[in-house]
Write an enzyme that holds these catalytic residues in place. Sequence first.
Site, short mmCIF file in Angstrom:
data_model
loop_
_atom_site.label_atom_id
_atom_site.label_comp_id
_atom_site.label_asym_id
_atom_site.label_seq_id
_atom_site.Cartn_x
_atom_site.Cartn_y
_atom_site.Cartn_z
N LEU A 81 50.47 54.22 0.08
CA LEU A 81 50.85 53.66 1.58
C LEU A 81 51.10 55.29 2.31
CD1 LEU A 81 51.43 51.68 3.39
CD2 LEU A 81 53.74 51.45 2.97
N HIS A 82 50.11 55.69 2.90
CA HIS A 82 50.07 57.06 3.51
C HIS A 82 50.17 56.82 4.95
CE1 HIS A 82 46.04 56.16 4.55
NE2 HIS A 82 45.64 55.77 3.33
N LEU A 83 49.86 58.05 5.71
CA LEU A 83 50.57 57.91 7.24
C LEU A 83 49.68 56.81 7.97
CD1 LEU A 83 52.74 59.42 8.68
CD2 LEU A 83 51.02 61.29 9.31
N SER A 85 47.95 54.30 7.05
CA SER A 85 48.00 52.88 6.62
C SER A 85 49.50 52.54 7.15
CB SER A 85 47.73 52.67 5.14
OG SER A 85 48.63 53.59 4.56
N GLY A 86 50.54 53.19 7.01
CA GLY A 86 51.78 53.24 7.54
C GLY A 86 51.67 52.66 8.96
#
Lengths: 151, 144
Positions: A81-83, A85-86
Amino acid sequence: MNRSQEPQRRASEDRLENQLDSSAGQLPDHDGRTPSAGGSGTAALPTSLGGERGDGVTDVEASTHPQSRSVVVTVTDPRGLHLRSGRDVVRTASRFQSQITASNLSRNTSAVDLKSILQLMQLQARQGHDLKLAASGPDAVAAIDALCSLF
Amino acid sequence: MYAACWRGQREVIGLVIVSHSAKLAQGVYELAAQMAGDQVGISLAGGLCDDCETLGTDAQRILTAIEEVWCEDGVLLLMDVGSAVMSAEIALEMLPEARRRNCLLSNAPLVEGAIVAALHASLGEPLQAVNAQAEAALSASKLG
């Protein structure tokens, strides 16, 4: 966080519900993601209240009333869950009035506010991690449905 | 002269990124812009001039950056360290009182603060709420 106690209260209420959520099959598809990704990771979860939906999402508190809903989703993105997609998760969560929290079951984190990018990043969610999403409010079902497709 | 703060269907605050390094400011801007999309006015005040590599902060450059994104809903300034804060304070003193009231210096760390502020600003949150989200990074553990 006050709201973290609410899912427990609702869970006991939901045990009174005998019927599974009939709307589960209407959730959006996962855009080509592997349906079996959550298979082994969700096996130990309390699925007696819900059921495997065949799309990597397991209903934990399937409820026919719209005030509360929670599901377990498995992170499928190889980068976790990266920046970005967050960002999309927070944007989506913010469209709803309901209080929405998430906890990383794979890391045993406490529940965080899904409308805060800072708190979302603290989940440290990697590929294969199981996240419990919980919504409480007038549009809880729609919120969870919309969020499920983002993991 | 002043950018409109009405973007799409709602008003959003403006952001100013202040850094001793023009390259650092540009990099932070790119991160913030990715979080905000085109919803938020973000301006830069990095280094002592546009095309030189001299490190430092300059109140006049910060003032210009504030004016680029100024709007009634407010402007949040995010600084790196040390004299960046002092230069930002001087820039605010150079603003007319009516405009200064809508500007806020954030205590947030620059990178985390810019990322968080850009996203929450794009959601239409007011100045104080956006700053509160950004400053929460001060106490948020990065290592979980």
